[in-house]
Each structure stands twice: as C-alpha cells, then as structure tokens.
Design a protein around this motif. Structure first.
Motif, PDB file in Angstrom:
ATOM      1  N   GLY A  73      -2.798  11.468   5.236  1.00 26.70           N
ATOM      2  CA  GLY A  73      -2.627  11.004   6.603  1.00 26.70           C
ATOM      3  C   GLY A  73      -3.851  10.257   7.116  1.00 26.70           C
ATOM      4  N   GLY A  74      -5.024  10.782   6.831  1.00 22.27           N
ATOM      5  CA  GLY A  74      -6.255  10.116   7.247  1.00 22.27           C
ATOM      6  C   GLY A  74      -6.449   8.776   6.565  1.00 22.27           C
ATOM      7  N   MET A  75      -6.213   8.750   5.270  1.00 19.90           N
ATOM      8  CA  MET A  75      -6.356   7.487   4.547  1.00 19.90           C
ATOM      9  C   MET A  75      -5.292   6.481   4.976  1.00 19.90           C
ATOM     10  N   GLY A  76      -4.090   6.971   5.271  1.00 20.37           N
ATOM     11  CA  GLY A  76      -3.043   6.079   5.765  1.00 20.37           C
ATOM     12  C   GLY A  76      -3.425   5.452   7.092  1.00 20.37           C
ATOM     13  N   GLY A  77      -4.004   6.238   7.979  1.00 17.81           N
ATOM     14  CA  GLY A  77      -4.460   5.703   9.254  1.00 17.81           C
ATOM     15  C   GLY A  77      -5.591   4.708   9.083  1.00 17.81           C
ATOM     16  N   TYR A  78      -6.502   5.008   8.179  1.00 16.25           N
ATOM     17  CA  TYR A  78      -7.638   4.116   7.926  1.00 16.25           C
ATOM     18  C   TYR A  78      -7.170   2.773   7.360  1.00 16.25           C
ATOM     19  N   THR A  79      -6.320   2.828   6.341  1.00  8.29           N
ATOM     20  CA  THR A  79      -5.849   1.578   5.737  1.00  8.29           C
ATOM     21  C   THR A  79      -4.941   0.814   6.692  1.00  8.29           C
ATOM     22  N   ALA A  80      -4.173   1.520   7.529  1.00  7.15           N
ATOM     23  CA  ALA A  80      -3.327   0.833   8.513  1.00  7.15           C
ATOM     24  C   ALA A  80      -4.181   0.105   9.545  1.00  7.15           C
ATOM     25  N   LEU A  96       4.618  15.454   0.873  1.00  5.01           N
ATOM     26  CA  LEU A  96       3.896  16.731   0.887  1.00  5.01           C
ATOM     27  C   LEU A  96       4.345  17.604   2.054  1.00  5.01           C
ATOM     28  N   GLU A  97       4.583  17.004   3.210  1.00  3.05           N
ATOM     29  CA  GLU A  97       5.043  17.783   4.362  1.00  3.05           C
ATOM     30  C   GLU A  97       6.460  18.308   4.152  1.00  3.05           C
ATOM     31  N   VAL A 111       4.036 -13.636   7.688  1.00  2.00           N
ATOM     32  CA  VAL A 111       3.673 -12.950   6.443  1.00  2.00           C
ATOM     33  C   VAL A 111       2.503 -13.646   5.759  1.00  2.00           C
ATOM     34  N   LYS A 112       2.428 -14.982   5.899  1.00  3.47           N
ATOM     35  CA  LYS A 112       1.324 -15.702   5.257  1.00  3.47           C
ATOM     36  C   LYS A 112      -0.022 -15.360   5.898  1.00  3.47           C
ATOM     37  N   SER A 113      -0.007 -14.780   7.097  1.00  6.01           N
ATOM     38  CA  SER A 113      -1.259 -14.415   7.763  1.00  6.01           C
ATOM     39  C   SER A 113      -1.858 -13.124   7.225  1.00  6.01           C
ATOM     40  N   ILE A 114      -1.146 -12.430   6.366  1.00  6.41           N
ATOM     41  CA  ILE A 114      -1.692 -11.190   5.794  1.00  6.41           C
ATOM     42  C   ILE A 114      -2.838 -11.521   4.840  1.00  6.41           C
ATOM     43  N   ARG A 115      -2.663 -12.573   4.058  1.00  8.91           N
ATOM     44  CA  ARG A 115      -3.659 -13.054   3.098  1.00  8.91           C
ATOM     45  C   ARG A 115      -4.347 -11.944   2.307  1.00  8.91           C
ATOM     46  N   LYS A 116      -5.631 -11.726   2.525  1.00 13.96           N
ATOM     47  CA  LYS A 116      -6.374 -10.768   1.690  1.00 13.96           C
ATOM     48  C   LYS A 116      -6.171  -9.319   2.121  1.00 13.96           C
ATOM     49  N   TYR A 117      -5.281  -9.055   3.081  1.00 10.10           N
ATOM     50  CA  TYR A 117      -5.042  -7.688   3.551  1.00 10.10           C
ATOM     51  C   TYR A 117      -3.761  -7.100   2.970  1.00 10.10           C
ATOM     52  N   TRP A 118      -3.309  -7.648   1.830  1.00 12.32           N
ATOM     53  CA  TRP A 118      -2.132  -7.085   1.157  1.00 12.32           C
ATOM     54  C   TRP A 118      -2.426  -5.682   0.626  1.00 12.32           C
ATOM     55  N   THR A 119      -3.593  -5.494   0.070  1.00  8.88           N
ATOM     56  CA  THR A 119      -3.931  -4.199  -0.524  1.00  8.88           C
ATOM     57  C   THR A 119      -3.917  -3.071   0.502  1.00  8.88           C
ATOM     58  N   PRO A 120      -4.580  -3.215   1.662  1.00 10.77           N
ATOM     59  CA  PRO A 120      -4.484  -2.132   2.649  1.00 10.77           C
ATOM     60  C   PRO A 120      -3.063  -1.929   3.172  1.00 10.77           C
ATOM     61  N   SER A 121      -2.289  -3.006   3.240  1.00 14.86           N
ATOM     62  CA  SER A 121      -0.909  -2.881   3.716  1.00 14.86           C
ATOM     63  C   SER A 121      -0.072  -2.036   2.757  1.00 14.86           C
ATOM     64  N   ILE A 122      -0.215  -2.299   1.483  1.00 14.94           N
ATOM     65  CA  ILE A 122       0.557  -1.545   0.485  1.00 14.94           C
ATOM     66  C   ILE A 122       0.031  -0.119   0.362  1.00 14.94           C
ATOM     67  N   LEU A 123      -1.284   0.060   0.440  1.00 20.74           N
ATOM     68  CA  LEU A 123      -1.845   1.416   0.381  1.00 20.74           C
ATOM     69  C   LEU A 123      -1.392   2.260   1.574  1.00 20.74           C
ATOM     70  N   THR A 124      -1.224   1.631   2.734  1.00 15.74           N
ATOM     71  CA  THR A 124      -0.740   2.361   3.899  1.00 15.74           C
ATOM     72  C   THR A 124       0.639   2.946   3.637  1.00 15.74           C
ATOM     73  N   VAL A 125       1.526   2.128   3.084  1.00 12.99           N
ATOM     74  CA  VAL A 125       2.873   2.604   2.771  1.00 12.99           C
ATOM     75  C   VAL A 125       2.806   3.735   1.746  1.00 12.99           C
ATOM     76  N   PHE A 168       0.300   5.878   1.116  1.00 11.98           N
ATOM     77  CA  PHE A 168      -0.242   7.105   1.703  1.00 11.98           C
ATOM     78  C   PHE A 168       0.741   7.768   2.659  1.00 11.98           C
ATOM     79  N   MET A 169       1.495   6.976   3.407  1.00 11.56           N
ATOM     80  CA  MET A 169       2.467   7.556   4.338  1.00 11.56           C
ATOM     81  C   MET A 169       3.616   8.228   3.584  1.00 11.56           C
ATOM     82  N   ILE A 170       4.040   7.630   2.484  1.00 11.09           N
ATOM     83  CA  ILE A 170       5.095   8.247   1.673  1.00 11.09           C
ATOM     84  C   ILE A 170       4.588   9.543   1.054  1.00 11.09           C
ATOM     85  N   CYS A 171       3.353   9.537   0.560  1.00  9.87           N
ATOM     86  CA  CYS A 171       2.775  10.763  -0.012  1.00  9.87           C
ATOM     87  C   CYS A 171       2.667  11.859   1.040  1.00  9.87           C
TER      88      CYS A 171
END
Length: 100
Positions: free
Chosen positions: A71-78, A28-29, A5-19, A21-24
């Motif tokens: 879906g597209g943004m979720g894939g991009y941030t993931a 919607l579906e 988990v400590k290796s995520i470092r500055k990639y916390w924001t894309p990780s949380i945004l992925t979750v 976007f996937m929930i959204c």
C-alpha cells in the motif's frame, strides 16, 4: 483522451508499478479472512494447539506487513506517476499555446 497517453512518457514504470502494488495489496487483504476463518474453525474443536496458533498469528502479521508495504509503495509510485504526468501535460499545453 487518448492524446493524453503520450504525456506519460518516462513515467510508464511508476504507472505500471502502481497497478502491480495495488493488486498485490488487494490480494493480500483478501487472504486474511480465509486464514482467520481456518483459525476459528480449528479452535472450535476445543483443543487449542498453541504451536498452530502462534504460526497462524505470525503468518497474519507477515501478511499485514506485506500489505502495508504494498500500500505504501503503491501510494508512492502513484504520486510519482501523477505528478510527472501533470508536469508533462502542463509542458505540452504551454508548447501548444505558444504556437498560437
């Protein structure tokens, strides 16, 4: 596992945004069948209200576009989060190996 988990470092924001976007996208579906069911039930009466039909069609189209965007943004941030995480793990492993 938790040491990674400590290796995520500055990639916390894309990780949380992925979750997010996937929930959204999933929400919607999930809404689409309910709207379609309401449309079919309103058409069973035999009286077709074209204004309602066009509004519902536009709503379904908008939901489909929003789901596509999420879906597209979720894939991009993931992809950003996973490649950054892999980069950090490789760097951490190399630094650890160099201490041997």
């Amino acid at each position: 596992m938790f040491r990674l988990v400590k290796s995520i470092r500055k990639y916390w924001t894309p990780s949380i945004l992925t979750v997010f976007f996937m929930i959204c996208e999933a929400a919607l579906e999930t809404i689409v069948p309910y709207i379609t069911a309401n449309l079919v039930n309103s058409l069973r009466t035999g009286v077709v209200d074209m204004d309602y039909l066009w509004k519902t069609g536009a709503l379904l189209g908008g939901i489909a576009l929003a789901s596509l965007f999420c879906g597209g943004m979720g894939g991009y941030t993931a992809s950003m989060a996973s490649t950054g995480f892999a980069k950090n793990v490789r760097g951490d492993m190399m630094r650890k190996i160099q201490t041997f």
